[in-house]
Write an enzyme that holds these catalytic residues in place. Structure first.
Site, mmCIF file in Angstrom:
data_model
loop_
_atom_site.group_PDB
_atom_site.id
_atom_site.type_symbol
_atom_site.label_atom_id
_atom_site.label_comp_id
_atom_site.label_asym_id
_atom_site.label_seq_id
_atom_site.Cartn_x
_atom_site.Cartn_y
_atom_site.Cartn_z
ATOM 1 N N PHE A 182 0.830 -1.201 0.000
ATOM 2 C CA PHE A 182 0.000 0.000 0.000
ATOM 3 C C PHE A 182 0.863 1.249 0.000
ATOM 4 O O PHE A 182 2.055 1.216 0.343
ATOM 5 C CB PHE A 182 -0.969 0.004 1.197
ATOM 6 C CG PHE A 182 -0.313 0.186 2.534
ATOM 7 C CD1 PHE A 182 -0.165 1.446 3.101
ATOM 8 C CD2 PHE A 182 0.164 -0.915 3.247
ATOM 9 C CE1 PHE A 182 0.440 1.614 4.342
ATOM 10 C CE2 PHE A 182 0.767 -0.762 4.481
ATOM 11 C CZ PHE A 182 0.914 0.504 5.037
ATOM 12 N N CYS A 183 0.248 2.350 -0.439
ATOM 13 C CA CYS A 183 0.911 3.649 -0.474
ATOM 14 C C CYS A 183 -0.169 4.714 -0.405
ATOM 15 O O CYS A 183 -1.307 4.417 -0.049
ATOM 16 C CB CYS A 183 1.773 3.784 -1.727
ATOM 17 S SG CYS A 183 0.850 3.540 -3.266
ATOM 18 N N THR A 184 0.143 5.939 -0.755
ATOM 19 C CA THR A 184 -0.820 7.031 -0.594
ATOM 20 C C THR A 184 -2.043 6.848 -1.489
ATOM 21 O O THR A 184 -3.181 6.838 -1.029
ATOM 22 C CB THR A 184 -0.152 8.385 -0.900
ATOM 23 O OG1 THR A 184 1.020 8.522 -0.106
ATOM 24 C CG2 THR A 184 -1.108 9.532 -0.611
ATOM 25 N N CYS A 189 2.504 1.313 -4.752
ATOM 26 C CA CYS A 189 2.244 -0.079 -4.382
ATOM 27 C C CYS A 189 1.915 -0.926 -5.608
ATOM 28 O O CYS A 189 2.077 -2.147 -5.578
ATOM 29 C CB CYS A 189 1.154 -0.188 -3.323
ATOM 30 S SG CYS A 189 -0.340 0.763 -3.582
ATOM 31 N N ILE A 211 -4.102 4.362 0.445
ATOM 32 C CA ILE A 211 -4.634 4.768 1.746
ATOM 33 C C ILE A 211 -5.828 5.706 1.589
ATOM 34 O O ILE A 211 -6.820 5.593 2.317
ATOM 35 C CB ILE A 211 -3.538 5.446 2.586
ATOM 36 C CG1 ILE A 211 -2.390 4.477 2.874
ATOM 37 C CG2 ILE A 211 -4.110 5.991 3.902
ATOM 38 C CD1 ILE A 211 -1.149 5.149 3.433
#
Length: 248
Positions: A182-184, A189, A211
């Site tokens: 996961f990432c922003t 990701c 996220i």
């Protein structure tokens, strides 16, 4: 009053002439007095923009008129003031730099898992096949320090291009587990998941929309803190409200 629409989104898709698209998007965004950043490459587009809703929607319509970008999606939030200082539209070698030429997301993405499923897996402590679930934060260390999923793996990355080497150093820790990268907003990701699959890890997923989409759909469940964003809002809480409040 929150009158400024903030949008962010990316899409890996083949863009034959990013320089020509740069000129077109720059002209439309400047005409509409939008601010933010648009990155273009042969592998796709990545954008963060803010302005009046009608103006933002006009720019997004132009993006979606391009071959391969018809289904471009943008995450939306609102603020009381313009969070960007200027407008930048750039052509780059990659829309997110990894320096790993074998990875080409525009040719096919890794499997994605939606926010609701990730929350359910975390609620029950395993995936639907009984494997332990690992959330892997692919962001830089300073971003992770604002907030992350409870118990997330954090390799203290200095920059995203460090990810392939970090994977080789820690790959054994992920064997036999279901890994959710996961990432922003999803762009890092997505590449990270492809690199992990290339390295031979079988059960790897990317969190669809990152996220911010998780916040939109599931709130702050299993997440502690806020999500750093690259504009003057600094970070968003689980309600997608800025850490730094703008004057009305």
């Amino acid at each position: 009053m929150n009158a400024v629409l903030n949008v962010s989104g990316y899409k890996f898709a083949r863009i034959d002439d990013p320089q020509a698209l740069q000129q077109s998007l720059l002209a439309r965004a400047a005409e509409r007095r939008l601010k933010g950043t648009i990155l273009l490459a042969h592998e796709g587009i990545n954008l963060f923009l803010a302005g009046a809703q009608a103006d933002v929607d006009a720019l997004l319509a132009l993006v979606r008129a391009q071959p391969g970008l018809q289904d471009f999606e943008a995450k939306r939030s609102w603020s009381g003031a313009q969070p960007f200082r200027k407008l930048l539209v750039k052509v780059k070698p990659e829309i997110i730099r990894m320096n790993h030429p074998a990875i080409a997301p525009q040719d096919g993405r890794a499997p994605a898992v939606d926010a609701h499923t990730v929350r359910r897996w975390l609620d029950q402590g395993h995936d639907d096949d009984g494997r332990p679930v690992v959330t892997l934060d692919t962001r830089n260390a300073f971003e992770v320090d604002y907030g992350t999923f409870d118990g997330a793996v954090d390799w203290r990355l200095h920059k995203f291009s460090d990810f392939p080497d970090a994977l080789q150093a820690h790959k054994a820790d992920l064997e036999g587990k279901t890994v959710v990268s996961f990432c922003t907003g999803g762009i890092r990701c997505e590449k990270a998941a492809l690199v992990m699959r290339e390295a031979g890890l079988e059960h790897v997923w990317q969190l669809e929309g990152g996220i911010l989409k998780y916040f939109e759909q599931e709130g702050g469940a299993h997440f502690h803190g806020s999500c750093f964003v690259f504009d003057e809002r600094e970070a968003l809480d689980a309600g997608l409200q800025p850490l730094l409040k703008s004057p009305d």
